[in-house]
Each structure stands twice: as structure tokens, then as C-alpha cells.
Design a protein around this motif. Sequence first.
Motif, PDB file in Angstrom:
ATOM      1  N   ASN A  17      40.475  30.596  53.881  1.00 37.01           N
ATOM      2  CA  ASN A  17      40.662  31.812  54.677  1.00 37.01           C
ATOM      3  C   ASN A  17      41.657  32.742  54.008  1.00 37.01           C
ATOM      4  O   ASN A  17      41.472  33.959  53.994  1.00 37.01           O
ATOM      5  N   ALA A  18      42.722  32.193  53.446  1.00 34.88           N
ATOM      6  CA  ALA A  18      43.706  33.020  52.759  1.00 34.88           C
ATOM      7  C   ALA A  18      43.116  33.622  51.486  1.00 34.88           C
ATOM      8  O   ALA A  18      43.394  34.775  51.150  1.00 34.88           O
ATOM      9  N   ALA A  19      42.298  32.870  50.798  1.00 34.34           N
ATOM     10  CA  ALA A  19      41.689  33.364  49.559  1.00 34.34           C
ATOM     11  C   ALA A  19      40.695  34.473  49.847  1.00 34.34           C
ATOM     12  O   ALA A  19      40.576  35.431  49.090  1.00 34.34           O
ATOM     13  N   GLU A  20      39.972  34.365  50.947  1.00 33.66           N
ATOM     14  CA  GLU A  20      38.988  35.393  51.281  1.00 33.66           C
ATOM     15  C   GLU A  20      39.651  36.676  51.726  1.00 33.66           C
ATOM     16  O   GLU A  20      39.156  37.761  51.471  1.00 33.66           O
ATOM     17  N   THR A  21      40.804  36.587  52.377  1.00 30.88           N
ATOM     18  CA  THR A  21      41.487  37.815  52.799  1.00 30.88           C
ATOM     19  C   THR A  21      42.208  38.481  51.639  1.00 30.88           C
ATOM     20  O   THR A  21      42.454  39.676  51.680  1.00 30.88           O
ATOM     21  N   GLN A  22      42.546  37.717  50.602  1.00 30.58           N
ATOM     22  CA  GLN A  22      43.250  38.286  49.466  1.00 30.58           C
ATOM     23  C   GLN A  22      42.310  38.556  48.294  1.00 30.58           C
ATOM     24  O   GLN A  22      42.747  38.640  47.151  1.00 30.58           O
ATOM     25  N   ALA A  23      41.039  38.680  48.558  1.00 29.47           N
ATOM     26  CA  ALA A  23      40.078  38.903  47.480  1.00 29.47           C
ATOM     27  C   ALA A  23      40.398  40.206  46.779  1.00 29.47           C
ATOM     28  O   ALA A  23      40.556  41.245  47.399  1.00 29.47           O
ATOM     29  N   GLY A  24      40.535  40.145  45.489  1.00 34.04           N
ATOM     30  CA  GLY A  24      40.872  41.326  44.703  1.00 34.04           C
ATOM     31  C   GLY A  24      39.652  41.889  44.009  1.00 34.04           C
ATOM     32  O   GLY A  24      38.518  41.457  44.216  1.00 34.04           O
ATOM     33  N   ILE A  25      39.903  42.844  43.180  1.00 36.89           N
ATOM     34  CA  ILE A  25      38.839  43.476  42.412  1.00 36.89           C
ATOM     35  C   ILE A  25      38.540  42.602  41.203  1.00 36.89           C
ATOM     36  O   ILE A  25      39.443  42.159  40.497  1.00 36.89           O
ATOM     37  N   ALA A  26      37.290  42.364  40.990  1.00 36.04           N
ATOM     38  CA  ALA A  26      36.887  41.540  39.845  1.00 36.04           C
ATOM     39  C   ALA A  26      37.176  42.292  38.551  1.00 36.04           C
ATOM     40  O   ALA A  26      37.090  43.525  38.500  1.00 36.04           O
ATOM     41  N   PRO A  27      37.543  41.598  37.496  1.00 34.13           N
ATOM     42  CA  PRO A  27      37.808  42.283  36.232  1.00 34.13           C
ATOM     43  C   PRO A  27      36.539  42.891  35.663  1.00 34.13           C
ATOM     44  O   PRO A  27      35.432  42.444  35.945  1.00 34.13           O
ATOM     45  N   ALA A  28      36.718  43.907  34.868  1.00 34.80           N
ATOM     46  CA  ALA A  28      35.577  44.602  34.276  1.00 34.80           C
ATOM     47  C   ALA A  28      34.883  43.690  33.276  1.00 34.80           C
ATOM     48  O   ALA A  28      35.533  42.949  32.545  1.00 34.80           O
ATOM     49  N   PHE A  29      33.580  43.756  33.275  1.00 26.01           N
ATOM     50  CA  PHE A  29      32.807  42.967  32.327  1.00 26.01           C
ATOM     51  C   PHE A  29      32.949  43.614  30.953  1.00 26.01           C
ATOM     52  O   PHE A  29      32.865  44.839  30.836  1.00 26.01           O
ATOM     53  N   PRO A  30      33.186  42.845  29.901  1.00 23.46           N
ATOM     54  CA  PRO A  30      33.376  43.457  28.581  1.00 23.46           C
ATOM     55  C   PRO A  30      32.123  44.183  28.112  1.00 23.46           C
ATOM     56  O   PRO A  30      31.001  43.795  28.440  1.00 23.46           O
ATOM     57  N   ALA A  31      32.361  45.214  27.325  1.00 23.02           N
ATOM     58  CA  ALA A  31      31.247  46.002  26.810  1.00 23.02           C
ATOM     59  C   ALA A  31      30.458  45.199  25.788  1.00 23.02           C
ATOM     60  O   ALA A  31      30.957  44.232  25.220  1.00 23.02           O
TER      61      ALA A  31
END
Length: 108
Positions: free
Chosen positions: A45-59
Motif C-alpha cells: 500500500n505504501a509503495a502504490e501511494t508513492q509510485a513515481g515517474i518511471a525513468p525515460a527509456f533510452p534512445a
Amino acid sequence: MPTALIAAYAEDLRQGVLIPRNQEASQNLTDILRGHARTLSAVLNAAETQAGIAPAFPAKTGVSDTFSYMMFFLPLALIILVVELVFPIVLFSYTLFAFKQRVKHEDD
């Protein structure tokens, strides 16, 4: 964050165990497993509320992009150049010239 596997594991722990002919051991073990399941659920539950932005996929990388890393590998490339190219050519040249000198002295 892939949490489905952890959630499924917590659900399995919540179900408990049944030990035939030993109800007290079953209950004690089930209580322990349900405690672990509650802890995992709280973390999920704590991990789902603190979900961040996924890192950009490399070009997508091409051959020309790899040349930008050439300076990082320059010392290794120079060592390989000497060992694989310069040293064999010099050794061959010395051997050839020594052989020619020996053949020339034997003819005289």
C-alpha cells in the motif's frame, strides 16, 4: 513497480496452513503467516501511494552514437593496437632482417 507477485504471495500467506492432527501448531503457524501477510500488504500500500515517474527509456543507439564513447576506451584500444598489430609486425620485421643478414653472411 511490479507488485502483483508480492500481492499474490501475501494472499497465499493470508490463507494459512493446515497441519493434520495438530490444530494448535496450525493456528500458531497461521497467525505468524498472517502477520507477515499484513506487513507485506502495508508495504505494498505504501509503495502504490508513492509510485513515481518511471525513468525515460533510452534512445535507440546506432553505430555513430557508439563513437561518443571512444575516449573512454582509448587506453584499452591503444594497448590492443600495440599487442595485436605493432608487436607482431616488429617481431616479423626483426626476424626477416636477421634471417636476411644470416643468409647474406653465409653466402660470403
